[in-house]
Design an enzyme around this catalytic site. Structure first.
Site, PDB file in Angstrom:
ATOM      1  N   CYS A  63       0.827  -1.214   0.000  1.00 31.26           N
ATOM      2  CA  CYS A  63       0.000   0.000   0.000  1.00 31.26           C
ATOM      3  C   CYS A  63       0.853   1.253   0.000  1.00 31.26           C
ATOM      4  O   CYS A  63       0.402   2.321  -0.395  1.00 31.26           O
ATOM      5  CB  CYS A  63      -0.988   0.018   1.156  1.00 31.26           C
ATOM      6  SG  CYS A  63      -0.312   0.550   2.731  1.00 31.26           S
TER       7      CYS A  63
ATOM      8  N   CYS B 289      -2.066  -1.907   8.362  1.00 34.41           N
ATOM      9  CA  CYS B 289      -1.478  -0.634   8.780  1.00 34.41           C
ATOM     10  C   CYS B 289      -1.011  -0.706  10.233  1.00 34.41           C
ATOM     11  O   CYS B 289      -0.027  -0.064  10.616  1.00 34.41           O
ATOM     12  CB  CYS B 289      -2.474   0.494   8.607  1.00 34.41           C
ATOM     13  SG  CYS B 289      -3.083   0.603   6.922  1.00 34.41           S
TER      14      CYS B 289
HETATM   15 ZN   LIG Z   1      -2.752   2.480   5.082  1.00 30.88          ZN
END
Ligand SMILES: [Zn+2]
Ligand SMILES: Cc1ncc(COP(=O)(O)O)c(C=O)c1O
Lengths: 126, 394
Positions: free
Chosen positions: A35, A104
């Site tokens: 990402c 994340c």
């Molecule tokens: Zn992210």
């Protein structure tokens, strides 16, 4: 329903421990190859205890919030405890993250581990 | 609140809502029924077909109503493919930055043995007609190129594309979902064989759209059942939605000149303001773009956090960031025009509404500047760029 929990939004809007430690004892930078989010952690360590921690993040709301939460969780902790921090614990402390955002919070765990490894390496060199 | 995400969807117009409610109340019959209230629904339906046809310079019998842009795209492309196969032609040309309704349909056809050529989209967000012409082969059965791109708003040279396709006798479909009601579209002048449209992009309701197919093109059904839509699309018609779409498209098309004049001025004011942000870049050609579309990349920041902070300031926008896509990849549109991953990660689309004011534009400029500066203040990438450890791209 909002995308993120109140806690995530709080840490995103008012991130704790943002910044740089110039004379850090350990620095770790990790990126998510897919990402593209990047996280950098700075640690100040005395007597094997994390005295101070700062972070910088290039990433989404959940990347910033999990960096902030993770720094709060390890600040004042012995190095041995900080090593045990998991992304799951970070996500739980944030009252959960959307499934597709879990990667994340992995970054936060990895950034801290990487900074601690850097600290150990420097210790051995001295 | 400033709603600047009109490329995602628009607010329904007052008149479209009124039409919808009045049809629901008063013309609730099934258009296939023979009694009065059914026949009145049929009249509403056929009037809508006339209105929609007129909006794009088509004939009423060339319009079939669908559930939206995606369905129209699917049906047009499958139709082109099936008609091609009858003649042993199984090559399709499209572009790299089409909507997923097009790209995923093409992927499906590839698995069935069709060959697909995706034309490159240049840095300006446009394809080159000469590259299209060069890509046409003996066995090419369909060209599908969008009229205007949904992310960066660039308007393709549709008339030239139409001319090339006609010359080579290849069917030409265009996804005009972002164009209809915003820029003039005429299927005859543009030599378009099939065209997709969606009502919710021009202040009509969601879940309604239409497919134009030039007289003589035998459509392939996606949905089998009753004989509605000349047997080409089964299912009792969404009469209130279709009537509201007709109201919306008439209104939008009648206002194109007036709206575009105002929007272009606002758009260019916004672009000029955002350009002042260092290491930023406009995505797509500055003038060959929809009057409402502004799309920027800002180096050193990520788009989702930008959107969340703009939301806090009352601005609704969108981004092509990998973190907003759910798929971990940044927008295929931005990658197609040559933006590298890191840069595409920091993208922002503001698609203006017709009623936007100068004050709102200035507020958006100020807000974006503040948020970009703030996010850069703790971005490790930005630190490396400023320190010279990394090369600026923008
Ligand atoms: Zn992210
Ligand atoms: C260019 C384009 N094509 C197709 C679609 C799909 O339309 P719908 O949402 O009506 O299915 C959209 C809108 O999302 C679009 O912008």
């Amino acid at each position: 329903m909002a995308l993120y929990s109140e806690k995530v939004m709080d840490h995103f809007r008012n991130p704790r421990n943002v910044g740089v430690i110039e004379d850090a004892d350990g620095v770790g930078e990790v990126g998510n190859a897919k990402c593209g989010d990047i996280m950098k952690m700075y640690l100040k360590i005395e007597d094997e205890v994390i005295k101070d921690v700062k972070f910088e993040t290039f990433g989404c709301g959940s990347a910033i919030a999990s960096s902030s939460m993770a720094t709060e969780m390890i600040k004042g902790q012995p190095v041995s405890e900080a090593m045990k921090l998991t992304n799951k614990a970070v996500a739980e402390a944030l009252d959960g993250l959307p499934d597709y955002k879990m990667h994340c919070s992995v970054l936060a765990e990895e950034a801290i581990k990487s900074a601690l490894e850097d600290y150990e390496k420097r210790k051995q060199q001295n | 609140m400033i709603y600047a995400d009109n490329a995602a969807t628009t607010k329904m117009s007052k008149d479209a809502i009124e039409t919808m409610v009045s049809v629901m109340n008063e013309t609730f019959g099934n258009p296939s029924s023979l009694y009065e209230v059914g026949q009145r629904a049929k009249e509403v339906l056929e009037q809508a077909r006339k209105d929609v046809a007129e909006a794009i310079g088509a004939q009423p019998q060339e319009i079939i109503f669908t559930s939206g842009g995606s369905e129209a795209d699917n049906q047009a492309i499958i139709t082109g493919a099936r008609l091609g196969a009858l003649k042993g032609k199984k090559h399709i040309i499209s572009s790299a930055f089409e909507h997923h309704a097009v790209l995923h349909t093409l992927k499906k056809l590839e698995k069935e043995g069709y060959e697909v050529t995706l034309l490159p989209v240049h840095e300006d967000g446009l394809i080159r007609p000469e590259e299209l012409e060069a890509a046409i082969r003996e066995d090419t059965c369909l060209v599908t190129i969008m009229y205007a791109n949904n992310e960066i708003g660039t308007i393709q040279p549709i008339r030239e594309i139409g001319e090339i396709c006609r010359k080579h006798q290849v069917l030409f479909h265009t996804d005009a979902v972002q164009a209809i009601g915003h820029i003039p579209v005429n299927v005859v002048a543009d030599q378009i064989d099939m065209l997709s449209s969606s009502a919710h992009k021009y202040h009509g309701p969601k879940g309604v759209g239409f497919l134009y197919a030039k007289k003589g093109i035998r459509l392939t059904n996606l949905i089998e059942g009753g004989a509605q839509e000349r047997g080409k699309r089964a299912g009792t018609e969404n009469v209130p939605g279709i009537a509201a779409m007709a109201t919306a498209v008439k209104e939008a098309v009648a206002s194109i000149d007036k709206n575009a004049k105002n929007l272009i001025q606002k758009r260019d004011r916004l672009i000029a303001g955002l350009k002042e942000i260092p290491h930023s870049a406009l995505n797509g050609d500055a003038s060959k773009r929809l009057p409402s579309n502004v799309n920027f990349c800002f180096e050193g920041i990520e788009g989702e956090s930008l959107l969340l902070l703009l939301d806090d300031k009352g601005i609704c926008a969108s981004s092509g960031s990998a973190c907003t896509s759910g798929s971990l990849d940044p927008s295929h549109v931005l990658l197609a025009i040559g933006r590298v991953h890191d840069v595409a990660h920091g993208s922002l689309r503001l698609s203006l509404g017709e009623d936007v004011t100068d004050e709102e534009v200035d507020y958006m400029i100020k807000s974006v500047k503040e948020v970009v500066e703030y996010l850069r203040s703790f971005s490790p990438i930005w630190r490396d760029l400023v320190a010279g450890k990394k090369q600026f791209i923008l």
